[in-house]
Write a protein that holds these residues in place. Sequence first.
Motif, mmCIF file in Angstrom:
data_model
loop_
_atom_site.group_PDB
_atom_site.id
_atom_site.type_symbol
_atom_site.label_atom_id
_atom_site.label_comp_id
_atom_site.label_asym_id
_atom_site.label_seq_id
_atom_site.Cartn_x
_atom_site.Cartn_y
_atom_site.Cartn_z
ATOM 1 N N LEU A 275 11.512 7.026 -13.646
ATOM 2 C CA LEU A 275 11.427 5.640 -12.730
ATOM 3 C C LEU A 275 10.781 4.637 -13.308
ATOM 4 C CD1 LEU A 275 9.964 7.646 -9.664
ATOM 5 C CD2 LEU A 275 12.245 7.308 -10.136
ATOM 6 N N THR A 276 10.924 3.429 -12.607
ATOM 7 C CA THR A 276 10.297 2.046 -12.969
ATOM 8 C C THR A 276 8.996 2.044 -12.410
ATOM 9 O OG1 THR A 276 11.127 0.901 -11.062
ATOM 10 C CG2 THR A 276 12.600 0.722 -12.889
ATOM 11 N N ALA A 277 8.361 1.085 -12.824
ATOM 12 C CA ALA A 277 6.696 0.883 -12.318
ATOM 13 C C ALA A 277 6.819 0.555 -10.806
ATOM 14 C CB ALA A 277 6.045 -0.151 -12.941
ATOM 15 N N ASP A 278 7.925 -0.141 -10.128
ATOM 16 C CA ASP A 278 8.241 -0.409 -8.880
ATOM 17 C C ASP A 278 8.495 1.030 -8.029
ATOM 18 O OD1 ASP A 278 8.135 -2.427 -6.671
ATOM 19 O OD2 ASP A 278 10.177 -2.393 -6.904
ATOM 20 N N GLU A 279 9.567 1.604 -8.768
ATOM 21 C CA GLU A 279 9.742 2.691 -8.036
ATOM 22 C C GLU A 279 8.704 3.653 -7.871
ATOM 23 O OE1 GLU A 279 14.528 3.096 -9.129
ATOM 24 O OE2 GLU A 279 13.084 3.641 -10.606
ATOM 25 N N ARG A 280 7.729 3.908 -8.946
ATOM 26 C CA ARG A 280 6.633 4.617 -8.821
ATOM 27 C C ARG A 280 5.554 3.962 -7.823
ATOM 28 N NH1 ARG A 280 7.248 4.349 -14.415
ATOM 29 N NH2 ARG A 280 5.383 3.172 -14.678
ATOM 30 N N SER A 281 5.601 3.106 -7.662
ATOM 31 C CA SER A 281 4.960 2.345 -6.590
ATOM 32 C C SER A 281 5.187 2.691 -5.227
ATOM 33 C CB SER A 281 4.441 0.923 -6.649
ATOM 34 O OG SER A 281 3.851 0.153 -5.576
ATOM 35 N N HIS A 282 6.353 2.783 -5.031
ATOM 36 C CA HIS A 282 6.911 3.212 -3.800
ATOM 37 C C HIS A 282 6.833 4.826 -3.551
ATOM 38 C CE1 HIS A 282 8.543 -0.789 -3.196
ATOM 39 N NE2 HIS A 282 9.702 -0.353 -2.891
ATOM 40 N N LEU A 283 7.015 5.438 -4.592
ATOM 41 C CA LEU A 283 7.122 7.012 -4.511
ATOM 42 C C LEU A 283 5.341 7.294 -4.175
ATOM 43 C CD1 LEU A 283 8.193 9.600 -5.288
ATOM 44 C CD2 LEU A 283 7.830 9.369 -7.484
ATOM 45 N N ALA A 284 4.382 6.295 -4.543
ATOM 46 C CA ALA A 284 3.230 6.696 -4.316
ATOM 47 C C ALA A 284 2.647 6.552 -2.897
ATOM 48 C CB ALA A 284 2.219 5.549 -5.074
ATOM 49 N N GLN A 285 3.556 5.791 -2.298
ATOM 50 C CA GLN A 285 3.376 5.826 -0.814
ATOM 51 C C GLN A 285 4.033 6.968 0.121
ATOM 52 O OE1 GLN A 285 4.670 1.810 0.440
ATOM 53 N NE2 GLN A 285 3.791 1.083 -1.572
ATOM 54 N N THR A 286 5.035 7.640 -0.473
ATOM 55 C CA THR A 286 5.756 8.823 0.151
ATOM 56 C C THR A 286 4.797 9.930 0.616
ATOM 57 O OG1 THR A 286 6.419 9.769 -1.823
ATOM 58 C CG2 THR A 286 7.930 7.981 -0.995
ATOM 59 N N ALA A 287 3.799 10.247 -0.054
ATOM 60 C CA ALA A 287 2.811 11.335 0.341
ATOM 61 C C ALA A 287 2.512 11.349 1.692
ATOM 62 C CB ALA A 287 1.758 11.695 -0.575
ATOM 63 N N GLU A 288 2.064 9.832 2.063
ATOM 64 C CA GLU A 288 1.524 9.729 3.523
ATOM 65 C C GLU A 288 2.496 9.851 4.491
ATOM 66 O OE1 GLU A 288 -0.685 6.197 6.000
ATOM 67 O OE2 GLU A 288 -0.873 6.359 3.754
ATOM 68 N N LEU A 289 3.771 9.217 3.883
ATOM 69 C CA LEU A 289 5.010 9.527 4.944
ATOM 70 C C LEU A 289 5.277 10.738 5.297
ATOM 71 C CD1 LEU A 289 6.924 6.387 3.481
ATOM 72 C CD2 LEU A 289 5.270 6.354 5.458
ATOM 73 N N PHE A 290 5.302 11.593 4.045
ATOM 74 C CA PHE A 290 5.788 12.862 4.416
ATOM 75 C C PHE A 290 4.618 13.757 5.226
ATOM 76 C CE2 PHE A 290 8.444 12.861 0.338
ATOM 77 C CZ PHE A 290 9.609 12.987 1.058
ATOM 78 N N GLU A 291 3.426 13.514 5.169
ATOM 79 C CA GLU A 291 2.439 13.961 5.880
ATOM 80 C C GLU A 291 2.430 13.549 7.413
ATOM 81 O OE1 GLU A 291 -1.142 12.686 4.046
ATOM 82 O OE2 GLU A 291 -0.717 14.048 2.314
ATOM 83 N N LYS A 292 2.965 12.397 7.341
ATOM 84 C CA LYS A 292 3.088 11.923 8.969
ATOM 85 C C LYS A 292 4.384 12.456 9.705
ATOM 86 C CE LYS A 292 1.475 7.098 8.739
ATOM 87 N NZ LYS A 292 1.518 5.918 8.979
ATOM 88 N N LEU A 293 5.544 12.900 8.863
ATOM 89 C CA LEU A 293 6.567 13.531 9.151
ATOM 90 C C LEU A 293 6.430 14.976 9.472
ATOM 91 C CD1 LEU A 293 9.418 12.150 6.927
ATOM 92 C CD2 LEU A 293 9.309 11.857 9.226
ATOM 93 N N ARG A 294 5.468 15.689 8.947
ATOM 94 C CA ARG A 294 5.453 17.004 8.955
ATOM 95 C C ARG A 294 4.416 17.104 10.209
ATOM 96 N NH1 ARG A 294 0.633 18.956 8.350
ATOM 97 N NH2 ARG A 294 0.058 17.421 6.913
ATOM 98 N N GLU A 295 3.590 16.030 10.344
ATOM 99 C CA GLU A 295 2.763 16.306 11.744
ATOM 100 C C GLU A 295 3.594 16.118 12.899
ATOM 101 O OE1 GLU A 295 -0.334 13.344 10.887
ATOM 102 O OE2 GLU A 295 -1.450 14.607 9.565
ATOM 103 N N ALA A 296 4.632 15.165 12.970
ATOM 104 C CA ALA A 296 5.412 15.058 14.138
ATOM 105 C C ALA A 296 6.405 16.085 14.362
ATOM 106 C CB ALA A 296 6.207 13.742 13.792
ATOM 107 N N LEU A 297 6.753 16.989 13.308
ATOM 108 C CA LEU A 297 7.578 18.144 13.584
ATOM 109 C C LEU A 297 7.135 19.057 14.642
ATOM 110 C CD1 LEU A 297 8.777 19.130 9.747
ATOM 111 C CD2 LEU A 297 10.042 17.923 11.561
ATOM 112 N N PRO A 298 7.903 19.696 15.462
ATOM 113 C CA PRO A 298 7.492 20.784 16.321
ATOM 114 C C PRO A 298 6.789 21.758 15.591
ATOM 115 C CG PRO A 298 9.993 20.200 16.702
ATOM 116 C CD PRO A 298 9.221 19.699 15.350
ATOM 117 N N SER A 299 5.676 22.318 16.457
ATOM 118 C CA SER A 299 4.984 23.780 15.732
ATOM 119 C C SER A 299 5.648 24.651 15.742
ATOM 120 C CB SER A 299 3.728 23.856 16.414
ATOM 121 O OG SER A 299 3.036 22.509 16.222
ATOM 122 N N THR A 300 5.772 25.703 14.921
ATOM 123 C CA THR A 300 6.344 27.061 14.849
ATOM 124 C C THR A 300 5.294 28.165 15.083
ATOM 125 O OG1 THR A 300 5.986 27.241 12.625
ATOM 126 C CG2 THR A 300 8.022 26.315 13.305
#
Length: 143
Positions: free
Chosen positions: A118-143
Amino acid sequence: MSEFTLETADRLRRSVGDLVRAVQQIEGIPGGQIETLGFLFRDGPQSIAQLARRRRIRHQSMSSTVAELETQGLVTRSPDPADGRGVLIELTGPGSEAIRESRRRRSTLLLDAAEKALTADERSHLAQTAELFEKLREALPST
């Protein structure tokens, strides 16, 4: 900017699954054992039945996994204080270190791959995705 649609959601789901499987295949400890150690590391001692439910496998299969981990000195069994007949599975010191080392190895693999592909810019975007994935996981219905 791209729109997030059912098609892109499916592509994301497949990509994340493929990435997780690729990293797991490189791991030295079988995936089921790592997952079991991870549950114990995060949530403390548990019964074989609890671990089997969490991994969505049969009690007998979890008993085999626990026996293998016990033979390797990564877990021990102790009486369950809440159930006189029950047994709790807990991590040993080497078990805790094994899960820490596994996480370091997997994280290093991802970091090295990101720096290579990845380019430096792509790595910067990737660094933000962990928080986004955490938000998505929290929004999923509980099992």
